[in-house]
Design a protein around this motif. Structure first.
Motif, PDB file in Angstrom:
ATOM      1  N   VAL A 157       0.855  -1.178   0.000  1.00 44.74           N
ATOM      2  CA  VAL A 157       0.000   0.000   0.000  1.00 44.74           C
ATOM      3  C   VAL A 157       0.900   1.240   0.000  1.00 44.74           C
ATOM      4  CG1 VAL A 157      -1.759   1.296   1.252  1.00 44.74           C
ATOM      5  CG2 VAL A 157      -1.836  -1.202   1.221  1.00 44.74           C
ATOM      6  N   VAL A 158       0.756   2.088  -1.036  1.00 45.85           N
ATOM      7  CA  VAL A 158       1.565   3.288  -1.176  1.00 45.85           C
ATOM      8  C   VAL A 158       0.673   4.496  -0.900  1.00 45.85           C
ATOM      9  CG1 VAL A 158       3.141   4.589  -2.652  1.00 45.85           C
ATOM     10  CG2 VAL A 158       2.917   2.105  -2.950  1.00 45.85           C
ATOM     11  N   ASN A 159       1.055   5.310   0.070  1.00 45.95           N
ATOM     12  CA  ASN A 159       0.220   6.408   0.540  1.00 45.95           C
ATOM     13  C   ASN A 159       0.610   7.729  -0.129  1.00 45.95           C
ATOM     14  OD1 ASN A 159      -1.357   8.206   1.959  1.00 45.95           O
ATOM     15  ND2 ASN A 159      -0.203   8.024   3.870  1.00 45.95           N
ATOM     16  N   HIS A 160      -0.268   8.242  -1.002  1.00 47.78           N
ATOM     17  CA  HIS A 160      -0.018   9.509  -1.692  1.00 47.78           C
ATOM     18  C   HIS A 160      -0.931  10.631  -1.192  1.00 47.78           C
ATOM     19  CE1 HIS A 160       2.490   7.535  -4.771  1.00 47.78           C
ATOM     20  NE2 HIS A 160       1.574   6.587  -4.824  1.00 47.78           N
ATOM     21  N   VAL A 161      -1.606  10.428  -0.064  1.00 43.70           N
ATOM     22  CA  VAL A 161      -2.626  11.383   0.364  1.00 43.70           C
ATOM     23  C   VAL A 161      -2.192  12.173   1.593  1.00 43.70           C
ATOM     24  CG1 VAL A 161      -5.065  11.706   0.903  1.00 43.70           C
ATOM     25  CG2 VAL A 161      -4.357   9.799  -0.561  1.00 43.70           C
ATOM     26  N   SER A 162      -2.186  11.533   2.747  1.00 43.42           N
ATOM     27  CA  SER A 162      -1.849  12.182   4.014  1.00 43.42           C
ATOM     28  C   SER A 162      -1.517  11.087   5.022  1.00 43.42           C
ATOM     29  CB  SER A 162      -3.041  13.025   4.501  1.00 43.42           C
ATOM     30  OG  SER A 162      -2.730  13.695   5.712  1.00 43.42           O
ATOM     31  N   ASP A 163      -0.928  11.463   6.171  1.00 45.19           N
ATOM     32  CA  ASP A 163      -0.589  10.466   7.183  1.00 45.19           C
ATOM     33  C   ASP A 163      -1.826   9.660   7.574  1.00 45.19           C
ATOM     34  OD1 ASP A 163       1.909  11.539   7.097  1.00 45.19           O
ATOM     35  OD2 ASP A 163       1.858  12.432   9.099  1.00 45.19           O
ATOM     36  N   ILE A 164      -1.705   8.339   7.570  1.00 46.96           N
ATOM     37  CA  ILE A 164      -2.814   7.455   7.915  1.00 46.96           C
ATOM     38  C   ILE A 164      -2.603   6.916   9.328  1.00 46.96           C
ATOM     39  CG2 ILE A 164      -4.006   5.300   7.354  1.00 46.96           C
ATOM     40  CD1 ILE A 164      -3.221   5.758   4.433  1.00 46.96           C
ATOM     41  N   CYS A 165      -3.590   7.111  10.194  1.00 43.68           N
ATOM     42  CA  CYS A 165      -3.503   6.609  11.567  1.00 43.68           C
ATOM     43  C   CYS A 165      -4.189   5.258  11.730  1.00 43.68           C
ATOM     44  CB  CYS A 165      -4.119   7.616  12.542  1.00 43.68           C
ATOM     45  SG  CYS A 165      -2.999   8.993  12.946  1.00 43.68           S
ATOM     46  N   THR A 179     -10.119  -5.309  12.379  1.00 42.52           N
ATOM     47  CA  THR A 179      -9.158  -4.589  13.205  1.00 42.52           C
ATOM     48  C   THR A 179      -8.219  -3.734  12.363  1.00 42.52           C
ATOM     49  OG1 THR A 179      -9.210  -6.484  14.711  1.00 42.52           O
ATOM     50  CG2 THR A 179      -7.436  -4.891  15.037  1.00 42.52           C
ATOM     51  N   ASP A 180      -7.782  -2.628  12.947  1.00 40.17           N
ATOM     52  CA  ASP A 180      -6.800  -1.748  12.308  1.00 40.17           C
ATOM     53  C   ASP A 180      -5.508  -2.505  12.043  1.00 40.17           C
ATOM     54  OD1 ASP A 180      -5.083   0.365  11.576  1.00 40.17           O
ATOM     55  OD2 ASP A 180      -4.690   0.848  13.683  1.00 40.17           O
ATOM     56  N   TRP A 181      -5.055  -2.519  10.796  1.00 35.84           N
ATOM     57  CA  TRP A 181      -3.856  -3.264  10.421  1.00 35.84           C
ATOM     58  C   TRP A 181      -2.564  -2.542  10.801  1.00 35.84           C
ATOM     59  CZ3 TRP A 181      -3.175  -7.422   6.434  1.00 35.84           C
ATOM     60  CH2 TRP A 181      -4.324  -8.214   6.316  1.00 35.84           C
ATOM     61  N   LEU A 182      -2.632  -1.303  11.201  1.00 37.69           N
ATOM     62  CA  LEU A 182      -1.430  -0.558  11.573  1.00 37.69           C
ATOM     63  C   LEU A 182      -1.104  -0.692  13.052  1.00 37.69           C
ATOM     64  CD1 LEU A 182      -1.891   2.750   9.545  1.00 37.69           C
ATOM     65  CD2 LEU A 182      -0.449   0.784   8.979  1.00 37.69           C
ATOM     66  N   GLY A 183      -1.994  -1.297  13.849  1.00 32.70           N
ATOM     67  CA  GLY A 183      -1.752  -1.370  15.285  1.00 32.70           C
ATOM     68  C   GLY A 183      -1.639   0.035  15.859  1.00 32.70           C
ATOM     69  N   SER A 184      -0.582   0.299  16.594  1.00 32.38           N
ATOM     70  CA  SER A 184      -0.348   1.630  17.147  1.00 32.38           C
ATOM     71  C   SER A 184       0.561   2.472  16.268  1.00 32.38           C
ATOM     72  CB  SER A 184       0.278   1.517  18.553  1.00 32.38           C
ATOM     73  OG  SER A 184      -0.614   0.876  19.428  1.00 32.38           O
ATOM     74  N   GLY A 185       0.911   1.932  15.088  1.00 23.66           N
ATOM     75  CA  GLY A 185       1.770   2.677  14.176  1.00 23.66           C
ATOM     76  C   GLY A 185       0.958   3.554  13.246  1.00 23.66           C
ATOM     77  N   ILE A 186       1.629   4.229  12.338  1.00 26.52           N
ATOM     78  CA  ILE A 186       0.987   5.030  11.303  1.00 26.52           C
ATOM     79  C   ILE A 186       1.647   4.704   9.969  1.00 26.52           C
ATOM     80  CG2 ILE A 186       0.457   6.897  12.929  1.00 26.52           C
ATOM     81  CD1 ILE A 186       2.675   8.538  11.527  1.00 26.52           C
ATOM     82  N   LEU A 187       0.957   5.070   8.890  1.00 27.36           N
ATOM     83  CA  LEU A 187       1.533   4.995   7.553  1.00 27.36           C
ATOM     84  C   LEU A 187       1.701   6.429   7.061  1.00 27.36           C
ATOM     85  CD1 LEU A 187       2.507   3.546   5.063  1.00 27.36           C
ATOM     86  CD2 LEU A 187       0.118   3.204   4.360  1.00 27.36           C
ATOM     87  N   PRO A 188       2.907   6.991   7.157  1.00 29.22           N
ATOM     88  CA  PRO A 188       3.112   8.407   6.812  1.00 29.22           C
ATOM     89  C   PRO A 188       2.878   8.678   5.332  1.00 29.22           C
ATOM     90  CG  PRO A 188       4.947   7.519   8.105  1.00 29.22           C
ATOM     91  CD  PRO A 188       4.137   6.356   7.655  1.00 29.22           C
ATOM     92  N   TYR A 189       2.572   9.919   5.035  1.00 30.25           N
ATOM     93  CA  TYR A 189       2.445  10.378   3.647  1.00 30.25           C
ATOM     94  C   TYR A 189       3.743  10.093   2.890  1.00 30.25           C
ATOM     95  CZ  TYR A 189       2.645  13.680  -0.245  1.00 30.25           C
ATOM     96  OH  TYR A 189       2.821  14.238  -1.477  1.00 30.25           O
ATOM     97  N   ASP A 207      -8.349   5.932   7.645  1.00 29.24           N
ATOM     98  CA  ASP A 207      -8.659   7.085   8.492  1.00 29.24           C
ATOM     99  C   ASP A 207      -7.378   7.893   8.646  1.00 29.24           C
ATOM    100  OD1 ASP A 207     -11.312   6.507   8.903  1.00 29.24           O
ATOM    101  OD2 ASP A 207     -10.987   5.403  10.761  1.00 29.24           O
ATOM    102  N   TYR A 208      -7.378   9.115   8.115  1.00 24.47           N
ATOM    103  CA  TYR A 208      -6.191   9.948   8.177  1.00 24.47           C
ATOM    104  C   TYR A 208      -6.046  10.597   9.561  1.00 24.47           C
ATOM    105  CZ  TYR A 208      -6.544   9.398   3.138  1.00 24.47           C
ATOM    106  OH  TYR A 208      -6.638   8.872   1.884  1.00 24.47           O
ATOM    107  N   CYS A 209      -4.830  10.930   9.887  1.00 24.10           N
ATOM    108  CA  CYS A 209      -4.560  11.527  11.200  1.00 24.10           C
ATOM    109  C   CYS A 209      -5.181  12.924  11.324  1.00 24.10           C
ATOM    110  CB  CYS A 209      -3.051  11.589  11.446  1.00 24.10           C
ATOM    111  SG  CYS A 209      -2.236   9.957  11.402  1.00 24.10           S
ATOM    112  N   ALA A 212      -9.860  13.088   8.243  1.00 20.78           N
ATOM    113  CA  ALA A 212     -10.521  12.717   6.994  1.00 20.78           C
ATOM    114  C   ALA A 212     -10.464  11.196   6.799  1.00 20.78           C
ATOM    115  CB  ALA A 212      -9.876  13.442   5.821  1.00 20.78           C
ATOM    116  N   GLU A 213     -11.197  10.696   5.808  1.00 19.97           N
ATOM    117  CA  GLU A 213     -11.184   9.266   5.531  1.00 19.97           C
ATOM    118  C   GLU A 213     -11.419   9.014   4.052  1.00 19.97           C
ATOM    119  OE1 GLU A 213     -14.252   7.335   7.762  1.00 19.97           O
ATOM    120  OE2 GLU A 213     -15.822   8.699   7.088  1.00 19.97           O
ATOM    121  N   ASP A 214     -11.023   7.824   3.604  1.00 16.30           N
ATOM    122  CA  ASP A 214     -11.175   7.428   2.209  1.00 16.30           C
ATOM    123  C   ASP A 214     -11.499   5.944   2.139  1.00 16.30           C
ATOM    124  OD1 ASP A 214     -11.033   9.395   0.224  1.00 16.30           O
ATOM    125  OD2 ASP A 214      -8.869   9.650   0.519  1.00 16.30           O
ATOM    126  N   TYR A 215     -12.071   5.546   0.997  1.00 19.60           N
ATOM    127  CA  TYR A 215     -12.411   4.141   0.763  1.00 19.60           C
ATOM    128  C   TYR A 215     -11.981   3.749  -0.657  1.00 19.60           C
ATOM    129  CZ  TYR A 215     -15.481   4.592   4.842  1.00 19.60           C
ATOM    130  OH  TYR A 215     -15.981   4.813   6.101  1.00 19.60           O
TER     131      TYR A 215
END
Length: 230
Positions: A157-165, A179-189, A207-209, A212-215
């Motif tokens: 998964v490549v994130n081109h939008v914003s930091d994902i929490c 369940t959230d696949w990031l656990g307590s981590g984030i996927l940065p922009y 769900d962005y930090c 906002a949100e996207d699908y």
């Protein structure tokens, strides 16, 4: 250490030598042809027995801990070695969302990070490190974001939008995100993360930090699949 200096010479063939302030030779090269701009990188000063955080090494390895666990043990070993050697963190630790920079001589290395109970957070082999290297530790909870195994597919998964929490990946056939696949981590922009799962068609919910949100829907995942979030 870590700085640069520019000399101006006529085009031609030169021998080059650099010494430290005690006249120890740091680098010595012969028959170097110069024309237009040439770069001479001087390596030296780091050892493979442990870290150097003072900047006297030649190449930086920056580990960023995106897992929910504290990293207590880090091993950086030349790939030619059959031993992990000593812990490079010593008495230091790297908390979740923290970073730590190590310095190594250029080469090919195996990397391993463990939490304070000795559980492996990440283990990499045959990593060529000849320039600054970023080493992100990502969380993959068994049964949620599973580790790789035979017959599984990998989704990058490549994130081109914003930091994902929070990131949810669910089969398109189910109505539950799970369940959230990031656990307590984030996927940065502008970063990416790999997840391993059964080959299938999936939906993604981010769900962005910033709130906002996207699908994204109906993503077929098999083998090694890259999906860009825009």
């Amino acid at each position: 250490a870590g700085s640069s200096y520019t000399f101006y010479v006529s085009s031609g063939t030169y021998d080059l030598k650099a010494e430290d302030c005690s006249n120890n030779v740091l680098d010595e090269q012969y028959g170097i042809q110069t024309s237009a701009s040439s770069t001479w990188t001087v390596y030296g000063g780091a050892t493979n027995s442990g870290p150097s955080t003072s900047g006297d090494g030649s190449v930086s390895v920056t580990m960023t801990n995106y897992t929910p666990n504290t990293a207590c043990y880090v091993y950086i070993s030349p790939s030619t070695s059959d031993s992990w050697g000593s812990d490079w963190l010593g008495s230091s630790t790297v908390a979740s969302q923290g970073s730590y920079t190590f310095w190594v001589t250029p080469g090919t290395y195996d990397l391993k990070a463990e939490d304070c109970s000795g559980n492996v957070l990440d283990e990499l082999y045959g990593i060529s490190i000849y320039n600054s290297y970023s080493w992100p530790l990502y969380w993959a909870e068994p049964g949620v974001g599973p580790q790789s195994s035979d017959g599984m597919a990998t989704l990058q998964v490549v994130n081109h939008v914003s930091d994902i929490c929070y990131l949810y990946i669910a089969p398109s056939s189910t109505s539950e995100w799970g369940t959230d696949w990031l656990g307590s981590g984030i996927l940065p922009y502008s970063n990416w993360q790999e997840f391993v799962m059964e080959p299938d068609t999936y939906d993604i919910h981010a769900d962005y930090c910033n709130g906002a949100e996207d699908y994204w829907y109906d993503i077929w995942v098999s083998g090694y699949t890259t999906y860009d979030l825009y």
